[in-house]
Every structure is written in C-alpha cells, then in structure tokens.
Design an enzyme around this catalytic site. Structure first.
Site, mmCIF file in Angstrom:
data_model
loop_
_atom_site.group_PDB
_atom_site.id
_atom_site.type_symbol
_atom_site.label_atom_id
_atom_site.label_comp_id
_atom_site.label_asym_id
_atom_site.label_seq_id
_atom_site.Cartn_x
_atom_site.Cartn_y
_atom_site.Cartn_z
ATOM 1 C CB THR A 171 3.417 8.576 -2.325
ATOM 2 O OG1 THR A 171 3.124 7.518 -4.256
ATOM 3 C CG2 THR A 171 3.059 10.091 -2.456
ATOM 4 N N GLY A 185 0.497 -0.954 0.354
ATOM 5 C CA GLY A 185 0.004 -0.225 -0.149
ATOM 6 C C GLY A 185 0.344 1.440 -0.323
ATOM 7 C CG HIS A 186 0.818 4.099 -2.600
ATOM 8 N ND1 HIS A 186 1.384 4.305 -2.925
ATOM 9 C CD2 HIS A 186 0.541 2.925 -3.141
ATOM 10 C CE1 HIS A 186 1.541 3.443 -4.248
ATOM 11 N NE2 HIS A 186 0.846 2.806 -4.138
ATOM 12 C CG LEU A 187 3.658 4.952 4.423
ATOM 13 C CD1 LEU A 187 4.785 5.212 4.511
ATOM 14 C CD2 LEU A 187 2.764 4.180 5.192
ATOM 15 C CB ALA A 188 1.162 9.830 0.732
#
Length: 140
Positions: free
Chosen positions: A139, A121-124
């Site tokens: 990202t 996943g992406h943190l942002a």
C-alpha cells in the site's frame, strides 16, 4: 310415395384411451469442469469484468488501473475483511517507494510532492491490510 324414415344415428365412437405417459428419467446435471483458474484480480474485485483494463496492476492488498499520463489510478479496488484488519503488518516497517512495475518516466516519486501542497497518499488504506507485512508494504 312415402319416403322411408331416416336411419337411426350411429352411436358416438368410444373415447380414445390415452396411453399413460412414460415416467421421465431424471437427468443428472452435467458438471462442467474448467481448467481456468479465477482471474488474478478476483481476490480484490467481485466481478470478472473490470471497469477498464488499462495498465492493470495487481498487488497483495489491491488491484488498480494506472493512468500513465496523470500518474494516478483510474480506479482502485480492495477487499477488506476482518482478517485483513489485524495481523502482523506494521506500518512502521513500511516505506514509500516508486512502483518498480511502472516505467520510470511515469512513476510518482517522493520529490514530486516536495513543496507541491500535496502529500503522499495510499492507493489502498494501509491500516486495512495488516494481515501480512507484504500486504501492508504494497500500500506504500
């Protein structure tokens, strides 16, 4: 013997004349000059007080607090604007990579996701940081 009549009452003293108050000089507001720049996370977080200061990582697109035990963030903050939603950032030129600022035993690596049932996943959100390739890459 008859008593003499009482003396006539004295006239009340004249009212005191109050001096007019002096006009107050308006003080100019004191301008406080600080040499301190805003904190480095200020571009992503709207307060000078973060939720925690545990392993704070500042990236072009976001700021976060990493939990080394769980290898996921305690929190992530990003500022999304009209400018950040468009620009030269292209996710086709970005690749997932372990964060070099996180000590090796605590890094999330591609093989951590193999046959786990989880996906990276992406943190942002990458799509919210197209303003530069550097922001987009941060990202991943």
């Amino acid at each position: 013997a008859a008593q003499p009549p009482p003396p006539p009452p004295e006239a009340p003293p004249p009212p005191a004349v109050k001096p007019k108050p002096k006009a107050k000089k308006k003080k100019k507001p004191v301008e406080v000059q600080t040499e301190e720049p805003p904190p480095p996370w200020a571009q992503h977080y709207p307060s000078s007080r973060l939720p925690s200061f545990e392993n704070v990582v500042i990236r072009p697109a976001f700021v976060s607090s990493l939990n080394l035990r769980t290898r996921i963030p305690n929190w992530v903050s990003e500022r999304i604007s009209v400018a950040s939603l468009s620009g030269p950032g292209n996710r086709q030129r970005s690749n997932f990579h372990p964060d070099p600022d996180v000590p090796d035993p605590f890094q999330a690596k591609l093989e951590d996701y193999a046959r786990s049932g989880y996906t990276r996943g992406h943190l942002a959100a990458a799509g919210a940081h197209k303003d530069s390739q550097e922001s987009m890459d941060s990202t991943f």
